[in-house]
Design a protein around this motif. Structure first.
Motif, PDB file in Angstrom:
ATOM      1  N   GLU B  71       0.820  -1.209   0.000  1.00  0.00           N
ATOM      2  CA  GLU B  71       0.000   0.000   0.000  1.00  0.00           C
ATOM      3  C   GLU B  71       0.863   1.273   0.000  1.00  0.00           C
ATOM      4  O   GLU B  71       0.666   2.178  -0.809  1.00  0.00           O
ATOM      5  CB  GLU B  71      -0.860   0.003   1.257  1.00  0.00           C
ATOM      6  N   ALA B  72       1.855   1.264   0.886  1.00  0.00           N
ATOM      7  CA  ALA B  72       2.724   2.431   0.992  1.00  0.00           C
ATOM      8  C   ALA B  72       3.462   2.702  -0.315  1.00  0.00           C
ATOM      9  O   ALA B  72       3.558   3.849  -0.767  1.00  0.00           O
ATOM     10  CB  ALA B  72       3.728   2.221   2.123  1.00  0.00           C
ATOM     11  N   ALA B  73       3.934   1.631  -0.942  1.00  0.00           N
ATOM     12  CA  ALA B  73       4.671   1.791  -2.201  1.00  0.00           C
ATOM     13  C   ALA B  73       3.761   2.327  -3.287  1.00  0.00           C
ATOM     14  O   ALA B  73       4.136   3.209  -4.057  1.00  0.00           O
ATOM     15  CB  ALA B  73       5.282   0.458  -2.626  1.00  0.00           C
ATOM     16  N   ALA B  74       2.515   1.782  -3.307  1.00  0.00           N
ATOM     17  CA  ALA B  74       1.565   2.244  -4.325  1.00  0.00           C
ATOM     18  C   ALA B  74       1.289   3.720  -4.133  1.00  0.00           C
ATOM     19  O   ALA B  74       1.212   4.494  -5.086  1.00  0.00           O
ATOM     20  CB  ALA B  74       0.280   1.421  -4.244  1.00  0.00           C
ATOM     21  N   ALA B  75       1.142   4.133  -2.861  1.00  0.00           N
ATOM     22  CA  ALA B  75       0.857   5.537  -2.586  1.00  0.00           C
ATOM     23  C   ALA B  75       2.046   6.410  -2.977  1.00  0.00           C
ATOM     24  O   ALA B  75       1.891   7.488  -3.554  1.00  0.00           O
ATOM     25  CB  ALA B  75       0.544   5.708  -1.100  1.00  0.00           C
ATOM     26  N   ALA B  80       4.036   4.292 -11.600  1.00  0.00           N
ATOM     27  CA  ALA B  80       5.308   3.629 -11.870  1.00  0.00           C
ATOM     28  C   ALA B  80       5.367   2.285 -11.141  1.00  0.00           C
ATOM     29  O   ALA B  80       5.833   1.295 -11.678  1.00  0.00           O
ATOM     30  CB  ALA B  80       6.473   4.510 -11.439  1.00  0.00           C
ATOM     31  N   TYR B  81       4.839   2.286  -9.888  1.00  0.00           N
ATOM     32  CA  TYR B  81       4.845   1.042  -9.117  1.00  0.00           C
ATOM     33  C   TYR B  81       3.854   0.046  -9.693  1.00  0.00           C
ATOM     34  O   TYR B  81       4.140  -1.131  -9.872  1.00  0.00           O
ATOM     35  CB  TYR B  81       4.507   1.352  -7.662  1.00  0.00           C
ATOM     36  N   GLN B  82       2.655   0.563 -10.026  1.00  0.00           N
ATOM     37  CA  GLN B  82       1.606  -0.347 -10.488  1.00  0.00           C
ATOM     38  C   GLN B  82       1.953  -1.001 -11.828  1.00  0.00           C
ATOM     39  O   GLN B  82       1.539  -2.114 -12.115  1.00  0.00           O
ATOM     40  CB  GLN B  82       0.276   0.403 -10.605  1.00  0.00           C
ATOM     41  N   GLU B 102      -1.075 -12.048  -6.297  1.00  0.00           N
ATOM     42  CA  GLU B 102      -2.299 -11.537  -6.897  1.00  0.00           C
ATOM     43  C   GLU B 102      -2.897 -10.391  -6.106  1.00  0.00           C
ATOM     44  O   GLU B 102      -3.568  -9.517  -6.652  1.00  0.00           O
ATOM     45  CB  GLU B 102      -3.301 -12.686  -7.059  1.00  0.00           C
ATOM     46  N   SER B 103      -2.666 -10.392  -4.805  1.00  0.00           N
ATOM     47  CA  SER B 103      -3.261  -9.343  -3.975  1.00  0.00           C
ATOM     48  C   SER B 103      -2.515  -8.014  -4.122  1.00  0.00           C
ATOM     49  O   SER B 103      -3.010  -6.963  -3.749  1.00  0.00           O
ATOM     50  CB  SER B 103      -3.254  -9.775  -2.506  1.00  0.00           C
ATOM     51  N   LEU B 104      -1.304  -8.063  -4.682  1.00  0.00           N
ATOM     52  CA  LEU B 104      -0.507  -6.834  -4.787  1.00  0.00           C
ATOM     53  C   LEU B 104      -1.068  -5.901  -5.855  1.00  0.00           C
ATOM     54  O   LEU B 104      -1.676  -6.346  -6.821  1.00  0.00           O
ATOM     55  CB  LEU B 104       0.947  -7.174  -5.137  1.00  0.00           C
TER      56      LEU B 104
END
Ligand code: SF4
Ligand code: SF4
Lengths: 423, 343
Positions: B71-75, B80-82, B102-104
């Protein structure tokens, strides 16, 4: 010579049915062997050959230039009848043309099987290279086959029309289609055919000499990396030896087809004429080869000298002494010297076959020895003898040629229905 | 291994393990200082790095790690992360379980796909692809330095993964004179990348041609395998690929091919180019393009081989090629090789 009464008698094919069966059986064996070898070649790739990166060209290339030569030679003999109108030669006009077409087809089969990527055989028509002799050759071959077919058509059309007129049903449709529907047998139509036959021949002569066979010689001669090939005389010798083998082939075909298919007797004058031509070609071929050898040796170029040493004393020297000198020059020359022998069909068949086989060795001795010597000191020497797959496929392709020729000889009016010369 | 500190080898100073670790620690950059230069959140970075070390030591599982930071990385990194495939999720060999993967919220693909895509983007760039460089590549081989060890030949075989019977480089060994006055010269022979190449001259389908950077290319997708160029090359530099393999000697020898001329052809398979084509040295074009020297030059034991731009008068090769020691092989053939030798 056909008489008036047998004027339109058309019965091509073997006289003797037993002979026909034997002949087709032989061809069947050749083609079967070839089919199996070709299967091995297709599945195993080029690794089924004894070729290497040091000797990249072998039996298939040798046979390819052999058949191109046979074709060019046979064609040039045909022009003696239809362009130069040498008397009494019309009898063999169509035989020579038809043999030239079949030889060319066989030559192209040999080129095809030799490609590392057989699936790309049409690429030379998509991409070209102005400086490449091979690129030019491929196009010259196609044009040349076009000329040959055109010539055979104009030479044979009137007889196809005659046969079609007397036949019925499917046979009639078949021969009428071969005549392209031009069924007129009048004098006018005949002279039209002869005019066009001559024109096609006139275009064909330079094409055959300079592009098709001379060009095949050039293909080798331009290779300055191989001093043995890199000479101006080389393409000339190519053409002369082509004439030699072509004349011999036409002579053999003439005798055999007259005897076995037409059940006629051989015209000794025509035979003598062909035999004398053969003498001339043997002399010129031997003389030019001697000059070429002399120049090469006198140059003292180590590459040249060592290549000639390989040819004359190497492990394959038997092919030079026995086949090249023996079969294509000395033996036939002995048979040709006596006038009564020159008029004896069986002796001339022997002389002709001897040349036809001997020239195979000439072609091998052109292709292989130049690759034995390394292009640079320090690189390995080459050595080459064809594998069974290479021999087998070669036999098969020759078998296909014989089959096509026989089928043609059994269906087409290759002997002019009116006998010998044009009326 | 339980190497005790006092386990010294004769002649080698005894440096204790603790000292070594201290040296590493001293050299290690301060994470906070490093991350301060980056736009991204420094605290997050330090935390992720520390936990990553824990994963490496086995104190934390891959699954826990990614669940904690997804979550933190996505935020923090957003798109770029996604869109970037997660290196922990690599086909066949992933370090996180499928459910977690899959949950990532990041893309789950293999890193291979990313690598391939990005090289293709480079190759298709506007500046004309392979071989379009401004340099004119040339090689100078100092025969006084060549010891005849054949390392270049071996390096070339492994770099270009050439099959049996194909050797882009060979070392020709010449012995001259008679005992006791014998000399021996070793002459390494790659493709000369001739300026007037007879091989190019004879190819009926223009499958082999000179590129702007002077290297003679072979288009494996066009070559019909007629071997005319093989016949025409005065240096014996061309080899036909008969389709042989090192399968008996090396496991999985054909799984990979070299990306010669910048084209990745995947595994070596029957009936697929370059089998049935002609092959030769390309000056390792694929390495030159990424700024590396050819494998033979890099490996040369005696430093005898040099690579560079012949058109740049300041380059080493240009100066060496100009020296009075320089010569080319078979100069009288008119081929004008771009490989020079120093006698
Ligand atoms: S060395 Fe041979 S293969 Fe290389 S460019 Fe020159 S002629 Fe072509
Ligand atoms: S082998 Fe290939 S590259 Fe060489 S001449 Fe033939 S088609 Fe051209």
């Amino acid at each position: 010579m056909a008489t008036q009464s047998s004027r339109f008698e058309f019965d091509p094919g073997f006289e003797d049915d037993r002979l026909r069966i034997v002949w087709y059986a032989i061809i069947g064996v050749l083609v079967a062997v070839g089919a199996y070898a070709t299967y091995l070649r297709l599945t195993g790739g080029m690794a089924t050959t004894n070729l290497t990166s040091i000797v990249p060209w072998g039996a298939w290339v040798a046979f390819y230039i052999y058949f191109v030569g046979l074709s060019a030679g046979a064609f040039l003999v045909s022009t003696m009848a239809n362009v130069f109108e040498v008397e009494g030669m019309h009898r063999i006009d169509r035989d020579a043309l038809f043999a030239a077409i079949i030889s060319m087809a066989v030559a192209l089969l040999f080129v095809w099987i030799d490609l590392g990527r057989m699936d790309r055989m049409y690429f030379p028509f998509l991409w070209r290279q102005l400086t490449s002799a091979l690129s030019w050759e491929v196009h010259a071959y196609v044009a040349y086959i076009g000329i040959l077919v055109t010539e055979l058509y104009f030479s044979m059309r009137i007889d196809l029309a005659r046969v079609a007129q007397r036949a019925s049903g499917l046979r009639q449709t078949f021969y009428a289609a071969l005549a392209l529907g031009r069924l007129d047998t009048s004098e006018g139509s005949q002279s039209f055919d002869q005019r066009w036959l001559k024109r096609a021949g006139i275009v064909g002569i330079p094409l055959a000499i300079f592009l098709v066979h001379g060009g095949t010689g050039v293909l080798f001669a331009v290779s300055k990396a191989r001093p043995y090939w890199n000479s101006g005389l080389f393409p000339v010798i190519f053409v002369i030896s082509a004439l030699l083998s072509g004349t011999a082939l036409v002579m053999v075909i003439y005798v055999l087809r007259t005897r076995l298919f037409d059940g006629d007797s051989v015209d000794p004058d025509l035979l003598d004429r062909l035999a004398q031509l053969l003498i001339g070609f043997i002399i010129v071929d031997a003389a030019l080869t001697a000059i070429e050898t002399f120049i090469a040796i006198a140059s003292l170029h180590p590459h040249e000298i060592e290549t000639w040493q390989v040819i004359m004393y190497g492990p394959m020297s038997w092919s030079f002494w026995w086949f090249m000198i023996g079969f294509s020059w000395v033996f036939p020359m002995v048979l040709l010297t006596k006038k009564s022998w020159r008029r004896t069909p069986s002796v001339m068949v022997l002389a002709g076959l001897s040349v036809v086989i001997g020239i195979v060795a000439v072609r091998f001795n052109i292709v292989v020895p130049a690759q034995i010597m390394p292009v640079m000191e320090g690189l390995p020497h080459g050595s080459y003898f064809p594998t069974l797959v290479e021999w087998g496929t070669s036999v098969g392709m020759i078998g296909v040629g014989l089959l096509l020729y026989t089928l043609g000889a059994e269906t087409l009016p290759l002997t002019p229905l009116t006998g010998g010369d044009h009326e | 291994m339980s190497t005790a500190d006092d386990d010294t080898l004769p002649g080698i100073p005894n440096v204790g393990k603790a000292d070594l670790d201290a040296m590493v620690e001293k050299e290690r950059p301060d994470p906070r200082e490093e991350l301060a230069d980056v736009e991204a959140d420094t605290d997050l970075g330090v935390a992720m790095a520390e936990d990553a070390q824990r994963v490496a030591r086995g104190e934390l599982s891959g699954d826990e790690y990614w669940e904690k930071y997804d979550e933190a990385a996505a935020a923090e990194f957003g798109e770029a992360y996604q869109e970037t495939p997660n290196p922990a999720v690599d086909a066949g060999d992933q370090t996180v379980s499928t459910e977690t993967a899959e949950s990532l919220s990041c893309a789950v693909g293999s890193m291979d796909t990313v690598a391939t895509e990005s090289t293709q983007v480079e190759g298709d760039g506007p500046d004309g692809g392979i071989g379009a460089g401004d340099e004119k590549w040339g090689m100078v081989i100092d025969l006084q330095k060549c010891v005849g060890c054949d390392s270049c030949t071996v390096a070339c075989k492994s770099e270009n993964r050439t099959p049996p019977g194909v050797s882009y480089n060979v070392v020709m060994e010449e012995e001259h004179g008679e005992f006791p006055n014998v000399t021996r010269t070793n002459v390494p022979r790659p493709c000369m990348q001739c300026d007037n190449p007879p091989c190019v001259q004879v190819c009926p389908v223009s499958a082999t041609y000179k590129m702007d950077d002077g290297v003679v290319n072979i288009d494996y997708d066009r070559c019909i395998g007629c071997r005319y160029c093989n016949i025409a090359c005065p240096y014996g530099a061309r080899y036909f690929d008969f389709g042989e393999n090192y399968d008996d000697e090396v496991d999985g020898a054909g799984e990979l091919t070299s990306s010669e001329y910048g084209v990745d052809r995947g595994p070596r398979e029957e009936g697929k180019s370059p089998i049935g084509n002609i092959r030769k040295c390309s000056f390792c074009t694929h390495r030159l393009e990424r700024g590396e020297e050819p494998a033979c030059v890099e490996t040369c034991v005696g430093d005898a081989r040099n690579m560079g731009d012949l058109e740049n008068p300041d380059s080493d090769v240009a100066q060496m090629a100009d020296s009075s020691r320089a010569f080319q092989l078979k100069e009288d053939e008119g081929t004008d090789p771009n490989v020079y030798y120093l006698k």
